[in-house]
Design an enzyme around this catalytic site. Sequence first.
Site, mmCIF file in Angstrom:
data_model
loop_
_atom_site.group_PDB
_atom_site.id
_atom_site.type_symbol
_atom_site.label_atom_id
_atom_site.label_comp_id
_atom_site.label_asym_id
_atom_site.label_seq_id
_atom_site.Cartn_x
_atom_site.Cartn_y
_atom_site.Cartn_z
ATOM 1 N N ASP A 1 0.815 -1.226 0.000
ATOM 2 C CA ASP A 1 0.000 0.000 0.000
ATOM 3 C C ASP A 1 0.846 1.272 0.000
ATOM 4 O O ASP A 1 2.011 1.267 0.391
ATOM 5 C CB ASP A 1 -0.885 -0.018 1.250
ATOM 6 C CG ASP A 1 -2.188 0.741 1.066
ATOM 7 O OD1 ASP A 1 -2.331 1.472 0.063
ATOM 8 O OD2 ASP A 1 -3.073 0.591 1.922
ATOM 9 N N GLU B 1 -5.521 -1.272 -6.826
ATOM 10 C CA GLU B 1 -6.597 -0.367 -6.410
ATOM 11 C C GLU B 1 -6.670 0.735 -7.471
ATOM 12 O O GLU B 1 -7.210 0.530 -8.538
ATOM 13 C CB GLU B 1 -6.349 0.182 -5.009
ATOM 14 C CG GLU B 1 -7.537 0.967 -4.463
ATOM 15 C CD GLU B 1 -7.242 1.624 -3.134
ATOM 16 O OE1 GLU B 1 -8.206 1.912 -2.407
ATOM 17 O OE2 GLU B 1 -6.062 1.881 -2.808
ATOM 18 N N GLU C 1 -14.093 1.903 0.046
ATOM 19 C CA GLU C 1 -13.446 2.331 1.284
ATOM 20 C C GLU C 1 -13.565 3.834 1.502
ATOM 21 O O GLU C 1 -13.313 4.328 2.596
ATOM 22 C CB GLU C 1 -11.973 1.910 1.296
ATOM 23 C CG GLU C 1 -11.071 2.676 0.370
ATOM 24 C CD GLU C 1 -9.591 2.368 0.635
ATOM 25 O OE1 GLU C 1 -8.817 3.331 0.742
ATOM 26 O OE2 GLU C 1 -9.215 1.202 0.731
#
Length: 641
Positions: A400, A449, A455
Amino acid sequence: MKKELLIMALACTCLHAMADKVEKLTSPNGKIVANITIGQDLSYSVSYDGETVLKDCELSLQVGNELLGKNAKLSNTKRSKINEEIRPVVPLKYAVVPNNANVLSLNFKGYSVEFRAYDNGVAYRFVLNKKGTIDIVSESINYNLPTAFDAHISKTRNFNTSYEQPYTHISTADYKADDEITYLPVLLGSPKGTKVLISESDVRDYPHTFLKSNGQNGFTALHPKSPETWEPRGDRGWTITKERDCIARTNGQRSLPWRFAVIGDDATIVANQMEVVLAGKSELDDTSWIKPGQVNWDWWNHWTVWDVDFETGINNNTYKYIIDTASKFGIEYVLLDEGWNKRVEDPFTTADDIDVKELVEYGAKKNVGIILWLSWLTVEQHTDLIKYYAEMGVKGLKIDFMDHSDQWMVNYYERIAKECAKNHLLVDFHGSFKPAGLEQRYPNLISYEGVRGMEQGGGCKPENSIWLPFMRNAVGPMDFTPGSMQSAQPEDNHGTGSLPMGGGTRAYQLALYVCFESGLQMLADSPTRYLRETECTEFIASVPTTWDDTRILAAKAGEYYVVAKRKGNKWYIGAINSDKAQDITISLDFLSKQGKLTNFRDGKNAHRIAVDYKKETQSVDASTKLNLHLVRNGGWAGVIE
């Protein structure tokens, strides 16, 4: 004197015209025509069914002090055809992807420019034949339009972005040269309704492309410079301390990324596989261990489980309960997101109540694999963790917060994907750029992503998400994280961390699993909610993540999308729309024999109470027509078997 000046001007014009050479390249079906002009400038124009959609698009490349593409002397041309089939390791639309194109190579001293014309678009790239290491100072990429087009873009202030901005819809006449830049993909619509999707593929050792308005109904490219030195910032950031005076320092014997434009109607845009066919072939000899699937995700629901006799949170008891739930529904993976290790920067010291090895062993008994979240910086500083957790039995990593698209970071993605492949680990990149071919060369890179997903809570609205099949998902896998059982209309979406809500109706949330594509598809909600909503969860868990065939049944960018996808002998159908109710009739003429349809539709009050849905069953065959009524922000989902 005036007469003499006029004669001289005409003479110059004639000489210029004589110097220009035009090469014509036509798609196999003849609908797309590219005219490439070689003269003082190297440029191309493209028409579709007689309509000009790209006009006089100049291209050049600054390599050191040499400007390639300007006043270029053509050595020769070569024409060829591509007629092959590609079988993606992770087939998100089709098990077999045709790659049929007419090819034109323009050869110059030290380089060439290759053009391809497909039935659904055009692509080009520079191919370099230089000695040693070179500095690519800039690449000039231009998309000029013959008139004002509708533009659907993702505005960002600078190159530091996670590609999660909501779409901006604007006329190119109103998009000014000093406006914010946009990342790719960009979707354009001509006054006649023709769509043009712009993106890139086979990006290796090179930055990703951004676009800005040229102030004249067109776009010109920008690229981040190549970092030379950097230092960590916190536990997941970095500060570039020195940049090179180039966008890429690279090998002089190489091809550059493909610049492509998919051209056609709305269905053509959604169904395209241009990013796949241009990406290059898999570099892995053995891909049998790569297992796409679904994953129960903890972070969105904040480890919220109730009706149990233990305290829930980031602890092994909670994760064992999540694993049990995944096993019950046949979900392949469980993700441990941020919080499983005591400090983000230390990947080997777990939180007090977490034992990863115990969870791996417990999951293995239940046929559930474990995936671990990590910041990119932690992985960069501790690459030995890849082998360590692979030997423990972990199945994949969610990495991430990269948030950069320069040459260094592009190379980071490849280094990590390659190292994970050596250790049989899947990779899901978050805080990431869009797909641009790497996942085809390293298919263990199972998803990215780079999307405004669920989210974002109330900031994820169906009116924005309806564009995703036509834009973000049209260039590769997308980790949107669907699956809310506490569905809500946008004005009611006030979910908290522990009791989150997801935009759109319940039928909409189910349909996302058919409509959206990812080799690793999340179930974002609480296990308790999934256990209470068994019939919905059973449908979600039955939806494959890879497909043999795809049929676009109805599509209008920004309004609705209906698709049928086949896996084996089952067909799944998903339909989603935006903030306006839709009545859509679809035909099941793709069926080869009679079957049983089980479907979920919006309930009578779903326009207000989004959790309202109705489950139905009926017999269907190729003569069946279905009338779908989608409420605002609604959906429809079904399976035929």
